[in-house]
Motif scaffolding. Structure first.
Motif, PDB file in Angstrom:
ATOM      1  N   GLY A  13       3.726  10.941  -5.145  1.00 20.58           N
ATOM      2  CA  GLY A  13       2.513  10.901  -4.337  1.00 20.58           C
ATOM      3  C   GLY A  13       2.306   9.567  -3.643  1.00 20.58           C
ATOM      4  O   GLY A  13       1.213   9.270  -3.178  1.00 20.58           O
ATOM      5  N   CYS A  14       3.364   8.745  -3.553  1.00 18.75           N
ATOM      6  CA  CYS A  14       3.259   7.462  -2.842  1.00 18.75           C
ATOM      7  C   CYS A  14       3.256   7.714  -1.325  1.00 18.75           C
ATOM      8  O   CYS A  14       3.918   8.634  -0.851  1.00 18.75           O
ATOM      9  CB  CYS A  14       4.443   6.560  -3.171  1.00 18.75           C
ATOM     10  SG  CYS A  14       4.552   6.088  -4.900  1.00 18.75           S
ATOM     11  N   VAL A  15       2.540   6.856  -0.590  1.00 23.26           N
ATOM     12  CA  VAL A  15       2.550   6.962   0.872  1.00 23.26           C
ATOM     13  C   VAL A  15       3.983   6.818   1.388  1.00 23.26           C
ATOM     14  O   VAL A  15       4.367   7.428   2.385  1.00 23.26           O
ATOM     15  CB  VAL A  15       1.646   5.873   1.505  1.00 23.26           C
ATOM     16  CG1 VAL A  15       1.634   6.003   3.016  1.00 23.26           C
ATOM     17  CG2 VAL A  15       0.235   5.971   0.968  1.00 23.26           C
ATOM     18  N   TRP A  75       0.815  -1.214   0.000  1.00 18.38           N
ATOM     19  CA  TRP A  75       0.000   0.000   0.000  1.00 18.38           C
ATOM     20  C   TRP A  75       0.854   1.273   0.000  1.00 18.38           C
ATOM     21  O   TRP A  75       0.332   2.363  -0.154  1.00 18.38           O
ATOM     22  CB  TRP A  75      -0.948  -0.017   1.206  1.00 18.38           C
ATOM     23  CG  TRP A  75      -0.218   0.073   2.514  1.00 18.38           C
ATOM     24  CD1 TRP A  75       0.528  -0.913   3.085  1.00 18.38           C
ATOM     25  CD2 TRP A  75      -0.149   1.196   3.394  1.00 18.38           C
ATOM     26  NE1 TRP A  75       1.068  -0.467   4.267  1.00 18.38           N
ATOM     27  CE2 TRP A  75       0.660   0.810   4.480  1.00 18.38           C
ATOM     28  CE3 TRP A  75      -0.704   2.481   3.375  1.00 18.38           C
ATOM     29  CZ2 TRP A  75       0.947   1.679   5.537  1.00 18.38           C
ATOM     30  CZ3 TRP A  75      -0.429   3.343   4.424  1.00 18.38           C
ATOM     31  CH2 TRP A  75       0.389   2.937   5.483  1.00 18.38           C
ATOM     32  N   GLY A  76       2.163   1.120   0.137  1.00 16.67           N
ATOM     33  CA  GLY A  76       3.058   2.284   0.178  1.00 16.67           C
ATOM     34  C   GLY A  76       3.350   2.874  -1.185  1.00 16.67           C
ATOM     35  O   GLY A  76       3.916   3.961  -1.278  1.00 16.67           O
ATOM     36  N   HIS A  77       3.001   2.167  -2.253  1.00 16.09           N
ATOM     37  CA  HIS A  77       3.339   2.672  -3.589  1.00 16.09           C
ATOM     38  C   HIS A  77       2.126   2.785  -4.492  1.00 16.09           C
ATOM     39  O   HIS A  77       1.185   2.016  -4.396  1.00 16.09           O
ATOM     40  CB  HIS A  77       4.419   1.806  -4.228  1.00 16.09           C
ATOM     41  CG  HIS A  77       5.699   1.897  -3.468  1.00 16.09           C
ATOM     42  ND1 HIS A  77       6.540   2.986  -3.575  1.00 16.09           N
ATOM     43  CD2 HIS A  77       6.231   1.081  -2.527  1.00 16.09           C
ATOM     44  CE1 HIS A  77       7.560   2.812  -2.747  1.00 16.09           C
ATOM     45  NE2 HIS A  77       7.393   1.684  -2.103  1.00 16.09           N
ATOM     46  N   GLY A  78       2.210   3.765  -5.361  1.00 19.04           N
ATOM     47  CA  GLY A  78       1.094   4.156  -6.217  1.00 19.04           C
ATOM     48  C   GLY A  78       0.723   5.582  -5.843  1.00 19.04           C
ATOM     49  O   GLY A  78       0.875   5.980  -4.688  1.00 19.04           O
ATOM     50  N   SER A 104       8.346  12.995  -5.204  1.00 25.22           N
ATOM     51  CA  SER A 104       8.661  11.858  -6.063  1.00 25.22           C
ATOM     52  C   SER A 104       9.230  10.720  -5.222  1.00 25.22           C
ATOM     53  O   SER A 104       9.873  10.929  -4.191  1.00 25.22           O
ATOM     54  CB  SER A 104       9.599  12.265  -7.183  1.00 25.22           C
ATOM     55  OG  SER A 104      10.765  12.800  -6.629  1.00 25.22           O
ATOM     56  N   CYS A 105       8.960   9.509  -5.679  1.00 24.87           N
ATOM     57  CA  CYS A 105       9.267   8.303  -4.905  1.00 24.87           C
ATOM     58  C   CYS A 105      10.326   7.469  -5.624  1.00 24.87           C
ATOM     59  O   CYS A 105      10.451   7.540  -6.845  1.00 24.87           O
ATOM     60  CB  CYS A 105       7.974   7.501  -4.757  1.00 24.87           C
ATOM     61  SG  CYS A 105       8.157   5.987  -3.797  1.00 24.87           S
ATOM     62  N   GLY A 106      11.039   6.682  -4.866  1.00 23.87           N
ATOM     63  CA  GLY A 106      12.059   5.793  -5.420  1.00 23.87           C
ATOM     64  C   GLY A 106      11.514   4.813  -6.443  1.00 23.87           C
ATOM     65  O   GLY A 106      12.251   4.284  -7.269  1.00 23.87           O
ATOM     66  N   CYS A 107      10.194   4.543  -6.416  1.00 21.82           N
ATOM     67  CA  CYS A 107       9.608   3.568  -7.344  1.00 21.82           C
ATOM     68  C   CYS A 107       9.366   4.181  -8.713  1.00 21.82           C
ATOM     69  O   CYS A 107       8.953   3.491  -9.643  1.00 21.82           O
ATOM     70  CB  CYS A 107       8.309   3.007  -6.781  1.00 21.82           C
ATOM     71  SG  CYS A 107       6.893   4.138  -6.872  1.00 21.82           S
ATOM     72  N   GLY A 108       9.587   5.491  -8.849  1.00 21.75           N
ATOM     73  CA  GLY A 108       9.411   6.139 -10.152  1.00 21.75           C
ATOM     74  C   GLY A 108       8.126   6.954 -10.247  1.00 21.75           C
ATOM     75  O   GLY A 108       7.949   7.738 -11.180  1.00 21.75           O
TER      76      GLY A 108
HETATM   77 ZN   LIG Z   1       6.485   4.714  -4.746  1.00 21.34          ZN
END
Ligand SMILES: [Zn+2]
Length: 314
Positions: A187-189, A157-160, A180-184
């Protein structure tokens, strides 16, 4: 056969913790060695030595908890912290190297197994274990077994791009950028949900660097600025978590990771989440995990026992 001894290893970003579980619900750490991160043969060699030191018979199976994902179809790993696991068919490669049966799963999934079988989730049919630490993660167990989703991604649930872009604090609307998030994505949790995230929000609202530890302490002491930060944090995290809980349907949500030791924060998050979900509960849903110290080893032991039982049944 549920109580037969199994070996277990927790391969983290820095160390391999190695242990033995002589019966269900029990685990003993035997050794801790640095992780060879870039050479899978060295890692396999380290595991073989640890296993042979622990069990001269050479037959006990090994359960592995790994930092990174494990694809349930190909068995291949995907790990940013331990690059040599990426693309490696983990269980197969280590089984060949050690001459033992090996069963591998992601570390969040192993904590989920530990909590579902030997922690606060024991007796619950659907357990959604969440990690609130350096990053945000999670895992789902149904009737004591982890749900292994496509690509090994379950309960994440932490990504998206989930976050609202404004919060209401004391009647004011405050804009929160989608970091911005490490997953690319952005707005990720994960970008605001952990300890660093609390610090990031505090700096955004008040232009001041304060440690998460202090912010939480000051919030409990009713400091006005810390209260705004934590209120915003609770809104931002509780919204997407409530959606995840409605989707998964857990009757308990064990919380692991560093922030799980901030009991007041977890209690406040529990209250915020329960006000948002469809099920009306008059008891806590989010509960600090009790296997926070040995969850990796304990979950790996559960994984090995279940793997052996499945192989026998097949
Ligand atoms: Zn993420």
């Amino acid at each position: 056969m549920q109580s037969a001894a199994v070996l277990c290893a927790d391969i983290g970003g820095s160390f391999i913790k190695f242990g033995i579980s002589r019966k269900s619900g029990q685990v003993e750490e035997l050794a801790r060695v640095p992780v060879p991160k870039s050479d899978s043969r060295e890692l396999a060699e380290a595991l073989r030595n640890l296993a042979d030191d622990a069990d001269a018979s050479g037959i006990l199976p090994i359960g592995l908890s790994t930092a990174g994902l494990v694809d349930p179809v190909t068995g291949k790993g995907l790990s940013a912290n331990i690059p040599c696991l990426t693309g490696l068919p983990i269980a197969e490669a280590f089984s060949q190297a050690t001459g033992r049966s090996v069963f591998a799963a992601n570390d969040a999934d192993c904590l989920t197994l530990a909590e579902a079988n030997d922690g606060v989730g024991r007796g619950h049919s659907v357990v959604f274990c969440i990690i609130i630490g350096t990053g945000i993660g999670g895992g789902i167990a149904v009737d004591g077994r982890i749900l292994r989703g496509a690509g090994g991604v379950t309960g994440e649930w932490g990504h998206g791009p989930a976050l609202n872009t404004s919060v209401e604090i004391g009647g004011r609307q405050i804009h929160v950028p989608r970091f911005s998030c490490g997953c690319g994505q952005s707005g990720c949790v994960d970008t605001i949900g952990g300890a660093r995230g609390i610090e990031k929000l505090h700096e955004l609202f008040h232009g001041e660097e304060r440690s998460s530890h202090r912010i939480i302490e000051d919030w409990q002491a009713k400091d006005a600025e810390a209260r705004e930060t934590i209120e915003a944090y609770l809104q931002l995290v509780a919204d997407p978590l409530a959606v995840a809980i409605n989707t998964v349907g857990p009757s308990i949500v064990p919380v692991g990771g560093g922030l799980a030791s901030a009991a007041a924060l977890i209690a406040a998050l529990d209250e915020a989440v329960r006000a948002r979900i469809l099920n009306r509960l008059d008891r806590p849903l989010l509960v600090p995990a009790i296997r926070r110290e040995d969850g990796g080893l304990m979950g790996a032991a559960v994984l090995a026992r279940q793997g052996v039982a499945d192989a026998r049944a097949a």
